[in-house]
Design a protein around this motif. Structure first.
Motif, PDB file in Angstrom:
ATOM      1  N   TYR A 165       0.904  -1.330  -0.199  1.00  0.00           N
ATOM      2  CA  TYR A 165      -0.069   0.240   0.185  1.00  0.00           C
ATOM      3  C   TYR A 165       1.097   1.461   0.029  1.00  0.00           C
ATOM      4  O   TYR A 165       0.397   2.398  -0.666  1.00  0.00           O
ATOM      5  CB  TYR A 165      -0.599   0.316   1.083  1.00  0.00           C
ATOM      6  CG  TYR A 165      -1.847   0.710   1.705  1.00  0.00           C
ATOM      7  CD1 TYR A 165      -3.308   1.252   0.528  1.00  0.00           C
ATOM      8  CD2 TYR A 165      -1.399   2.025   2.062  1.00  0.00           C
ATOM      9  CE1 TYR A 165      -3.963   2.415   0.420  1.00  0.00           C
ATOM     10  CE2 TYR A 165      -2.362   3.226   1.866  1.00  0.00           C
ATOM     11  CZ  TYR A 165      -3.647   3.190   1.241  1.00  0.00           C
ATOM     12  OH  TYR A 165      -4.266   4.095   1.555  1.00  0.00           O
ATOM     13  N   LEU A 166       1.876   1.373   0.832  1.00  0.00           N
ATOM     14  CA  LEU A 166       2.562   2.258   0.984  1.00  0.00           C
ATOM     15  C   LEU A 166       3.927   2.709  -0.233  1.00  0.00           C
ATOM     16  O   LEU A 166       3.575   3.779  -0.911  1.00  0.00           O
ATOM     17  CB  LEU A 166       4.268   2.104   2.133  1.00  0.00           C
ATOM     18  CG  LEU A 166       3.851   2.431   3.821  1.00  0.00           C
ATOM     19  CD1 LEU A 166       4.685   1.846   4.033  1.00  0.00           C
ATOM     20  CD2 LEU A 166       3.395   4.150   3.786  1.00  0.00           C
ATOM     21  N   ARG A 167       3.936   1.180  -1.298  1.00  0.00           N
ATOM     22  CA  ARG A 167       4.528   1.367  -2.547  1.00  0.00           C
ATOM     23  C   ARG A 167       3.748   2.477  -3.612  1.00  0.00           C
ATOM     24  O   ARG A 167       3.728   2.896  -4.359  1.00  0.00           O
ATOM     25  CB  ARG A 167       4.848   0.228  -2.943  1.00  0.00           C
ATOM     26  CG  ARG A 167       5.821   0.067  -4.439  1.00  0.00           C
ATOM     27  CD  ARG A 167       5.944  -0.887  -4.418  1.00  0.00           C
ATOM     28  NE  ARG A 167       4.748  -2.008  -4.361  1.00  0.00           N
ATOM     29  CZ  ARG A 167       4.947  -3.322  -4.244  1.00  0.00           C
ATOM     30  NH1 ARG A 167       5.540  -4.161  -4.259  1.00  0.00           N
ATOM     31  NH2 ARG A 167       3.102  -4.577  -4.926  1.00  0.00           N
ATOM     32  N   THR A 168       2.597   1.937  -3.151  1.00  0.00           N
ATOM     33  CA  THR A 168       1.527   2.725  -3.887  1.00  0.00           C
ATOM     34  C   THR A 168       1.672   4.139  -3.573  1.00  0.00           C
ATOM     35  O   THR A 168       1.438   4.859  -5.151  1.00  0.00           O
ATOM     36  CB  THR A 168      -0.007   1.578  -3.723  1.00  0.00           C
ATOM     37  OG1 THR A 168       0.056   0.650  -4.417  1.00  0.00           O
ATOM     38  CG2 THR A 168      -0.496   2.543  -4.742  1.00  0.00           C
ATOM     39  N   LYS A 169       1.326   4.829  -2.510  1.00  0.00           N
ATOM     40  CA  LYS A 169       1.053   5.796  -2.440  1.00  0.00           C
ATOM     41  C   LYS A 169       1.770   6.486  -2.708  1.00  0.00           C
ATOM     42  O   LYS A 169       2.394   7.992  -3.089  1.00  0.00           O
ATOM     43  CB  LYS A 169       0.667   5.757  -1.068  1.00  0.00           C
ATOM     44  CG  LYS A 169       0.022   5.664  -0.647  1.00  0.00           C
ATOM     45  CD  LYS A 169      -1.310   5.717  -0.761  1.00  0.00           C
ATOM     46  CE  LYS A 169      -2.162   6.988   0.503  1.00  0.00           C
ATOM     47  NZ  LYS A 169      -2.819   7.822  -0.239  1.00  0.00           N
ATOM     48  N   PHE A 170       3.535   6.067  -2.632  1.00  0.00           N
ATOM     49  CA  PHE A 170       4.823   6.972  -2.854  1.00  0.00           C
ATOM     50  C   PHE A 170       4.941   6.481  -4.351  1.00  0.00           C
ATOM     51  O   PHE A 170       5.511   8.274  -5.027  1.00  0.00           O
ATOM     52  CB  PHE A 170       5.837   6.165  -2.981  1.00  0.00           C
ATOM     53  CG  PHE A 170       6.230   6.587  -1.019  1.00  0.00           C
ATOM     54  CD1 PHE A 170       7.255   7.503  -0.369  1.00  0.00           C
ATOM     55  CD2 PHE A 170       6.428   5.171   0.334  1.00  0.00           C
ATOM     56  CE1 PHE A 170       7.474   7.549   0.272  1.00  0.00           C
ATOM     57  CE2 PHE A 170       6.464   5.554   1.237  1.00  0.00           C
ATOM     58  CZ  PHE A 170       7.232   6.992   1.970  1.00  0.00           C
ATOM     59  N   ARG A 171       4.464   6.029  -5.080  1.00  0.00           N
ATOM     60  CA  ARG A 171       4.474   5.956  -6.594  1.00  0.00           C
ATOM     61  C   ARG A 171       3.544   7.250  -7.497  1.00  0.00           C
ATOM     62  O   ARG A 171       4.048   7.804  -8.537  1.00  0.00           O
ATOM     63  CB  ARG A 171       3.991   4.873  -7.230  1.00  0.00           C
ATOM     64  CG  ARG A 171       5.103   3.376  -7.468  1.00  0.00           C
ATOM     65  CD  ARG A 171       5.028   2.865  -8.027  1.00  0.00           C
ATOM     66  NE  ARG A 171       6.059   1.596  -8.273  1.00  0.00           N
ATOM     67  CZ  ARG A 171       5.364   0.536  -8.154  1.00  0.00           C
ATOM     68  NH1 ARG A 171       4.561  -0.538  -7.818  1.00  0.00           N
ATOM     69  NH2 ARG A 171       6.606   0.075  -8.055  1.00  0.00           N
ATOM     70  N   LYS A 172       2.014   7.469  -6.415  1.00  0.00           N
ATOM     71  CA  LYS A 172       0.968   8.184  -6.705  1.00  0.00           C
ATOM     72  C   LYS A 172       1.647   9.515  -6.236  1.00  0.00           C
ATOM     73  O   LYS A 172       1.539  10.613  -6.698  1.00  0.00           O
ATOM     74  CB  LYS A 172      -0.034   7.973  -6.234  1.00  0.00           C
ATOM     75  CG  LYS A 172      -0.796   7.290  -6.418  1.00  0.00           C
ATOM     76  CD  LYS A 172      -2.029   7.001  -6.073  1.00  0.00           C
ATOM     77  CE  LYS A 172      -3.383   5.639  -6.813  1.00  0.00           C
ATOM     78  NZ  LYS A 172      -4.441   5.729  -5.709  1.00  0.00           N
ATOM     79  N   GLY A 173       2.807   9.662  -5.791  1.00  0.00           N
ATOM     80  CA  GLY A 173       3.201  11.050  -5.303  1.00  0.00           C
ATOM     81  C   GLY A 173       2.538  11.530  -3.726  1.00  0.00           C
ATOM     82  O   GLY A 173       2.417  12.836  -3.351  1.00  0.00           O
ATOM     83  N   ASP A 174       1.324  11.149  -3.128  1.00  0.00           N
ATOM     84  CA  ASP A 174       1.247  11.129  -1.946  1.00  0.00           C
ATOM     85  C   ASP A 174       1.281  11.274  -0.891  1.00  0.00           C
ATOM     86  O   ASP A 174       1.334  11.787   0.201  1.00  0.00           O
ATOM     87  CB  ASP A 174      -0.026  10.017  -1.507  1.00  0.00           C
ATOM     88  CG  ASP A 174      -1.096  10.134  -2.402  1.00  0.00           C
ATOM     89  OD1 ASP A 174      -1.372  10.770  -3.060  1.00  0.00           O
ATOM     90  OD2 ASP A 174      -1.777   8.463  -2.622  1.00  0.00           O
ATOM     91  N   TYR A 175       3.422  10.924  -0.684  1.00  0.00           N
ATOM     92  CA  TYR A 175       3.691  10.748   0.077  1.00  0.00           C
ATOM     93  C   TYR A 175       5.083  11.120  -0.467  1.00  0.00           C
ATOM     94  O   TYR A 175       5.615  10.276  -1.605  1.00  0.00           O
ATOM     95  CB  TYR A 175       4.327   9.130   0.922  1.00  0.00           C
ATOM     96  CG  TYR A 175       3.373   9.200   1.849  1.00  0.00           C
ATOM     97  CD1 TYR A 175       2.501   9.921   2.385  1.00  0.00           C
ATOM     98  CD2 TYR A 175       3.020   7.687   1.680  1.00  0.00           C
ATOM     99  CE1 TYR A 175       1.311   9.538   3.237  1.00  0.00           C
ATOM    100  CE2 TYR A 175       1.619   7.154   2.764  1.00  0.00           C
ATOM    101  CZ  TYR A 175       0.870   8.220   3.131  1.00  0.00           C
ATOM    102  OH  TYR A 175       0.124   7.650   3.685  1.00  0.00           O
ATOM    103  N   THR A 176       5.625  11.466   0.089  1.00  0.00           N
ATOM    104  CA  THR A 176       7.200  11.785  -0.926  1.00  0.00           C
ATOM    105  C   THR A 176       8.769  11.446   0.100  1.00  0.00           C
ATOM    106  O   THR A 176       8.344  11.725   1.280  1.00  0.00           O
ATOM    107  CB  THR A 176       7.717  13.247  -0.602  1.00  0.00           C
ATOM    108  OG1 THR A 176       7.643  14.466   0.260  1.00  0.00           O
ATOM    109  CG2 THR A 176       6.656  14.126  -1.959  1.00  0.00           C
ATOM    110  N   SER A 177       9.405  10.951  -0.361  1.00  0.00           N
ATOM    111  CA  SER A 177      10.945  11.128   0.815  1.00  0.00           C
ATOM    112  C   SER A 177      11.725  12.245   1.283  1.00  0.00           C
ATOM    113  O   SER A 177      11.481  12.870  -0.187  1.00  0.00           O
ATOM    114  CB  SER A 177      11.993   9.733  -0.443  1.00  0.00           C
ATOM    115  OG  SER A 177      12.809   9.316   0.906  1.00  0.00           O
TER     116      SER A 177
END
Length: 182
Positions: A165-177
């Protein structure tokens, strides 16, 4: 074509070890206005389990996983060598007693781990659409039942599903590193 990646700290492939909650990857966050550094995700949720200042102090000062597990063992069974009674740290926090809140805490820790460690995020994103399954064969029954399985070991542990789920959210740009400086 997707495949399944089974991971834990004992994984033979180094990349897969990085997904384990016990992998050394600092998490920096504020709790009650105080900046805290947790050496692993395991430390982060062990701290949340009890609201006992001495226990929490020991969790924070247990810099290695071995030290943390000794601290946990002491809480459960007392000092091994000296056969002391278990350390009484009082009841679990209300947050920990609520399974939904406990899982929310674990997910939040996973998110912080990958937000704050860009190299780990890159490893996670490189898994493409592979299924991630936390291999619980080396973990205690307590850990497994805490995060999704029943007493018989049936059901899914949520760590792998959280990572996907996190992987998907990072890909969508919902989270940034971002790099956190301690």
């Amino acid at each position: 074509m997707t495949s399944t990646i089974y991971y834990n700290l004992s994984s033979s492939i180094q990349r897969d070890r990085a997904f384990s909650p016990d992998f050394a990857s600092p998490i920096v966050t504020k709790i009650d206005g105080t900046r805290m550094v947790f050496p692993t995700l395991h430390h982060y949720y062990a701290y949340a389990r009890f609201d006992h200042s001495d226990y929490r102090e020991r969790v924070i000062s247990a810099w290695t996983l071995k030290d943390l597990l000794f601290c946990e063992g002491e809480r459960i069974a007392g000092w091994y060598a000296e056969k002391k009674p278990p350390v009484d740290v009082g009841p679990e926090t209300p947050e920990w007693k609520d399974p939904e809140q406990r899982i929310k805490r674990f997910y939040e820790g996973q998110r912080l781990k990958y937000e704050q460690n860009p190299c780990l995020l890159e490893l996670l994103l490189d898994t493409l659409d592979d299924e991630l399954v936390f291999d619980t064969s080396k973990y205690s029954n307590w850990f497994c039942t805490t995060f999704g399985m029943n007493e018989k070991g049936e059901g899914d542990i949520l760590a792998g599903k959280d990572l996907m789920y996190l992987r998907t959210k990072f890909r969508k740009g919902d989270y940034t590193s971002h790099q956190v400086h301690v």
